[in-house]
Design an enzyme around this catalytic site. Structure first.
Site, PDB file in Angstrom:
ATOM      1  N   THR A 133       0.845  -1.181   0.000  1.00 52.17           N
ATOM      2  CA  THR A 133       0.000   0.000   0.000  1.00 52.17           C
ATOM      3  C   THR A 133       0.886   1.237   0.000  1.00 52.17           C
ATOM      4  O   THR A 133       1.679   1.415   0.912  1.00 52.17           O
ATOM      5  CB  THR A 133      -0.884   0.020   1.258  1.00 52.17           C
ATOM      6  OG1 THR A 133      -1.602  -1.196   1.318  1.00 52.17           O
ATOM      7  CG2 THR A 133      -1.848   1.185   1.248  1.00 52.17           C
ATOM      8  N   SER A 167      -0.112   7.035  -0.719  1.00 55.20           N
ATOM      9  CA  SER A 167      -1.234   7.778  -1.284  1.00 55.20           C
ATOM     10  C   SER A 167      -2.450   6.898  -1.530  1.00 55.20           C
ATOM     11  O   SER A 167      -3.472   7.383  -1.989  1.00 55.20           O
ATOM     12  CB  SER A 167      -0.817   8.439  -2.611  1.00 55.20           C
ATOM     13  OG  SER A 167      -0.457   7.443  -3.549  1.00 55.20           O
ATOM     14  N   CYS A 168      -2.342   5.601  -1.243  1.00 55.08           N
ATOM     15  CA  CYS A 168      -3.446   4.694  -1.538  1.00 55.08           C
ATOM     16  C   CYS A 168      -3.684   3.755  -0.382  1.00 55.08           C
ATOM     17  O   CYS A 168      -2.829   2.942  -0.061  1.00 55.08           O
ATOM     18  CB  CYS A 168      -3.158   3.889  -2.798  1.00 55.08           C
ATOM     19  SG  CYS A 168      -4.440   2.661  -3.168  1.00 55.08           S
ATOM     20  N   GLY A 169      -4.841   3.866   0.246  1.00 54.29           N
ATOM     21  CA  GLY A 169      -5.162   2.998   1.365  1.00 54.29           C
ATOM     22  C   GLY A 169      -5.917   1.758   0.971  1.00 54.29           C
ATOM     23  O   GLY A 169      -6.239   0.935   1.824  1.00 54.29           O
ATOM     24  N   CYS A 218      -5.064  -0.029  -2.153  1.00 57.22           N
ATOM     25  CA  CYS A 218      -4.343  -0.764  -3.175  1.00 57.22           C
ATOM     26  C   CYS A 218      -4.203  -2.225  -2.773  1.00 57.22           C
ATOM     27  O   CYS A 218      -3.936  -2.538  -1.619  1.00 57.22           O
ATOM     28  CB  CYS A 218      -2.955  -0.157  -3.392  1.00 57.22           C
ATOM     29  SG  CYS A 218      -2.996   1.527  -4.014  1.00 57.22           S
TER      30      CYS A 218
END
Length: 282
Positions: A113, A116-118, A120
């Site tokens: 992860t 910037s992406c929780g 993914c």
């Protein structure tokens, strides 16, 4: 501040001036592998600090735990594949309370992860529509526009690491009735900052977070709306825009979602009935 910040040499360039070298303070970004009972669950890029809160909040967001008594212990251990080797403090192994089912193998993230992406690594959008243990729609919390307008400045005033680096997101939990700041956490990942806040609440046996407002320093994405709902937070406010999927989830779950909260104005995207005077717009 230890591993939260670090120093690096940069070349400072200013138009019509000679370039010069100087030391700059940066926010540290390092991986954290979260394990449950020794089994890898996810790797997230984060700012070191409050790792146990981060992991606890992540487990709430994933629907693995819902109350403080579900979370037993957490310990930093050696890096991946090490047999008692040097502790990098970048691997955290969690033990759940007796009787709490561990996450199924399919819950493990397919890849790491990013900050910037929780979400993914999730295999489908259905997988992230986790069923919350709490009914946010039933929360009767009410807030005033005047109180909401104070939250971004209060959040900014308490961002100690941002003042040094300019490179961290923040999430703050406020009492809806008084505007009192209950806890603030910073991280390079906006979702990590929220997980740290939720984890703080879990470890203090404060879930569900009825009667609170979650203020975030950036935009209101689906992942942040999801985390608010999973923690039983009735109001999510952001200084920037909301995404379409965040609005859809907020409408469905009963979450009051506010964006572009700047100065004395704001956009209420979902469930305005919790905000005084907003239920019946012209």
């Amino acid at each position: 501040m230890g591993r939260i910040t670090t120093r690096r040499t940069v070349v400072r360039v200013t138009v019509d001036h000679e370039p010069r070298r100087r030391q700059d303070t940066l926010a540290v970004e390092e991986p954290l592998e979260i394990r449950v009972s020794g089994e890898p669950l996810a790797v997230t890029m984060r700012t070191p600090g409050q790792d146990v809160e981060l992991a606890a909040g992540f487990l709430v967001s994933e629907g693995i735990v819902a109350r403080g008594e579900h979370f037993h212990t957490a310990i930093h251990c050696g890096g991946p594949g090490t047999g008692g080797g040097e502790n990098t403090y970048n691997v955290l192994d969690i033990a759940l309370a007796p009787g709490i089912a561990p996450p199924p193998p399919e819950a493990a993230r397919a890849f790491y992860t990013t900050s910037s992406c929780g979400l993914c690594g999730k295999r489908s959008i259905e997988a992230v529509r986790t069923v919350s243990a709490y009914d946010v729609a039933a929360d009767t919390t009410r807030v005033t526009p005047a109180l909401l307008a104070t939250l971004p400045e209060t959040l900014r005033d308490h961002q100690a690491v941002f003042d040094k680096t300019g490179g961290l997101h923040a999430a703050g939990l406020f009492e809806a009735a008084t505007g009192e700041l209950l806890v603030l956490r910073e991280d390079v990942g906006r979702h990590n900052a929220v997980d740290k806040v939720v984890g703080w609440a879990l470890l203090n046996n404060d879930l569900p977070l009825t009667g609170t407002v979650l203020q975030v320093s950036g935009r209101a994405s689906f992942e942040l709306a999801q985390k608010a709902v999973m923690a039983g937070i009735p109001v999510l406010t952001a200084v920037s825009a909301a995404s379409s999927l965040a609005v859809d989830l907020a409408e469905e779950a009963g979450l009051t979602l506010v964006g572009f909260l700047r100065g004395e104005s704001m956009n209420i995207y979902a469930h305005p009935e919790r905000v005084d005077g907003a239920a019946s717009p012209a």
